[in-house]
Design an enzyme around this catalytic site. Structure first.
Site, PDB file in Angstrom:
ATOM      1  N   LYS A  41       0.891  -1.259   0.059  1.00 48.64           N
ATOM      2  CA  LYS A  41      -0.026  -0.094   0.005  1.00 48.64           C
ATOM      3  C   LYS A  41       1.017   1.202  -0.097  1.00 48.64           C
ATOM      4  CE  LYS A  41      -0.167  -0.336   4.846  1.00 48.64           C
ATOM      5  NZ  LYS A  41      -1.013  -0.824   6.087  1.00 48.64           N
ATOM      6  N   ARG A 137     -10.089   0.144  15.766  1.00 41.48           N
ATOM      7  CA  ARG A 137      -9.942   0.769  14.597  1.00 41.48           C
ATOM      8  C   ARG A 137     -11.079   0.439  13.646  1.00 41.48           C
ATOM      9  NH1 ARG A 137      -4.403   1.678  11.558  1.00 41.48           N
ATOM     10  NH2 ARG A 137      -4.797  -0.532  10.856  1.00 41.48           N
ATOM     11  N   TYR A 262      17.301  29.419   7.578  1.00 39.99           N
ATOM     12  CA  TYR A 262      16.165  30.320   7.957  1.00 39.99           C
ATOM     13  C   TYR A 262      15.969  30.270   9.699  1.00 39.99           C
ATOM     14  CZ  TYR A 262      14.086  29.863   3.268  1.00 39.99           C
ATOM     15  OH  TYR A 262      13.837  30.262   1.902  1.00 39.99           O
ATOM     16  N   MET A 310      13.005  23.627   1.516  1.00 46.20           N
ATOM     17  CA  MET A 310      12.534  22.957   0.394  1.00 46.20           C
ATOM     18  C   MET A 310      13.288  22.015  -0.276  1.00 46.20           C
ATOM     19  SD  MET A 310       9.724  24.189  -2.308  1.00 46.20           S
ATOM     20  CE  MET A 310       8.414  24.869  -1.160  1.00 46.20           C
TER      21      MET A 310
HETATM   22  C1  LIG Z   1      -0.286  -1.917   6.851  1.00 47.95           C
HETATM   23  C2  LIG Z   1      -0.715  -3.405   7.241  1.00 47.95           C
HETATM   24  C3  LIG Z   1      -0.049  -4.248   7.711  1.00 47.95           C
HETATM   25  C4  LIG Z   1       1.601  -4.203   7.394  1.00 47.95           C
HETATM   26  O1  LIG Z   1       1.909  -3.554   8.546  1.00 47.95           O
HETATM   27  P1  LIG Z   1       3.655  -3.453   8.955  1.00 47.95           P
HETATM   28  O2  LIG Z   1       3.775  -2.664  10.208  1.00 47.95           O
HETATM   29  O3  LIG Z   1       4.049  -2.491   7.698  1.00 47.95           O
HETATM   30  O4  LIG Z   1       4.252  -4.645   8.680  1.00 47.95           O
HETATM   31  C5  LIG Z   1      -0.362  -5.500   7.804  1.00 47.95           C
HETATM   32  N1  LIG Z   1      -1.930  -5.584   7.911  1.00 47.95           N
HETATM   33  C6  LIG Z   1      -2.751  -4.585   7.747  1.00 47.95           C
HETATM   34  C7  LIG Z   1      -4.094  -4.904   7.789  1.00 47.95           C
HETATM   35  C8  LIG Z   1      -2.225  -3.379   7.390  1.00 47.95           C
HETATM   36  O5  LIG Z   1      -3.040  -2.369   7.177  1.00 47.95           O
END
Ligand SMILES: *Cc1c(COP(=O)(O)O)cnc(C)c1O
Length: 365
Positions: A41, A137, A262, A310
């Site tokens: 992702k 969550r 800065y 930047m």
């Molecule tokens: C992002 C995610 C993972 C991977 O998590 P890491 O800490 O990067 O290994 C696994 N399961 C779900 C549901 C996630 O959203």
């Protein structure tokens, strides 16, 4: 003589396919009896989602993404492996995409459950039912889990072999009470069910072998980041997939008492050489990196000084510097763990990786 400017590189990441393969092999060693969902992702944690997908070795049984658009991008790039939508679908259109693009989907909310049960799909889809065991969550409430599981089993929209999944809040704390409680809750919920199970993110791959089960879901460790926040030595040796580098584009001598950058936030305690590096927050280098953040040049660590701009940062090369304009500077990766940089910027490696900007050049190795 060639101008030193001839070899200047602005912010560039090198993506190392052999490091990715090494890290996946480490996952396999930690969890030898589990299949692997490689989590890609957020643009493959900033490494380029298509690039990483094409580099995946055979042990990567499935690809995990968060959003339908990410899965579609992979399918359109010709990726054939199974793909899991780990957050599930949000709209009717997303649900249609699950069928069209042959995706697996999580069911993580009552709304998703309802949408799926009442849909009229042209074929049954593969479902991962997510249950909340304490993270609070996403995930179906533990009290509604049995009913949801049964409804899915009976639905014509759902293929056989439902996977039941959950997600840890604190797997990165080895032998912590939170993950232990989630694990127990999960085991209690799935007791007696003949179904595949999935709990482990990277930290649980490393620290919670009881959580490995049928499918592990490593993300950050694939990219070479140590997933543990306590007992870091539990992690196998991982190799950074991304190295961020840029050239020294200027060097000047300043006197004790003079300030840099800065806001005049940093003052030289002695006469010293200040180097300017062609990387800034416009490339994804964190603006909140404090003076003192480690930077690697010519095999030694020097401190970032003054505010991150930047397009540039300034570093203290010291009074005896023999560094030259054009020298390569490493911001993180090989030789400088990204975790160390993240700590100096009050953030985590995940965020630094995800924030790599599109203007940064990419080299594959
Ligand atoms: C992002 C995610 C993972 C991977 O998590 P890491 O800490 O990067 O290994 C696994 N399961 C779900 C549901 C996630 O959203």
């Amino acid at each position: 003589m060639e101008s030193p400017l001839a070899n200047i590189v602005t912010a560039t990441v090198t993506i190392d396919a052999s490091a990715l393969a090494h890290n996946i092999a480490q996952v396999k060693q930690c969890a030898p009896h589990s299949k692997i969902v490689t989590v890609l992702k957020a643009n493959g944690y900033g490494h380029g989602i298509e690039r990483i997908a094409k580099m995946l070795p055979e042990q990567a049984d499935m690809i995990g993404v968060a959003r339908a658009c990410e899965a579609i991008q992979l399918r359109e790039a010709g990726i054939k492996q199974p793909i899991l939508l780990m957050e599930g679908f949000f709209t009717e259109q997303d649900l249609a995409h699950v069928v069209t693009y042959d995706l697996h989907t999580a069911i993580s909310t009552p709304e998703q459950l309802e949408m799926l049960l009442s849909a009229n799909l042209s074929q049954a889809i593969n479902v991962w039912l997510k249950v909340d065991t304490g993270m609070h969550r996403l995930g179906i409430d533990a009290t509604n889990f049995d009913a949801a599981f049964t409804q899915l089993q009976q639905s014509n929209n759902v293929a056989d072999d439902i996977v039941v999944m959950t997600h840890f809040a604190s797997a990165d704390i080895a032998s912590g009470a939170s993950a232990q409680a989630q694990l127990q809750q999960f085991e209690h919920l799935v007791e007696g069910k003949q179904t595949a199970l999935s709990l482990a993110n990277s930290a649980a791959v490393v620290a919670w072998p009881q959580a490995h089960q049928d499918w592990v879901r490593p993300g950050v460790m694939l990219y070479g980041v140590n997933p543990m926040t306590t007992e870091k030595s539990l992690s196998p040796t991982l190799r950074p997939v991304m190295t961020l580098q840029a050239s020294l584009i200027s060097k000047r001598l300043i006197s004790a008492g003079e300030t840099v950058g800065y806001g005049d936030t940093w003052t030289a305690k002695q006469d010293t050489y200040i180097g300017v590096v062609a990387v800034g927050y416009g490339d994804g280098y964190p603006r909140h990196a404090e003076s003192g953040t480690p930077v690697l040049i010519n095999d030694r660590i020097v401190p970032l000084v003054g505010r991150v701009s930047m397009d540039m940062i300034t570093i203290d090369l010291g009074p005896d510097s023999s560094d030259n304009v054009g020298d390569i500077v490493t911001l993180w990766g090989n030789g400088l763990p990204i975790e160390d940089v993240a700590e100096c910027a009050s953030t985590i490696a995940y965020e630094l990786l995800c924030n790599i900007a599109s203007r940064v050049k990419v080299i594959e190795r």
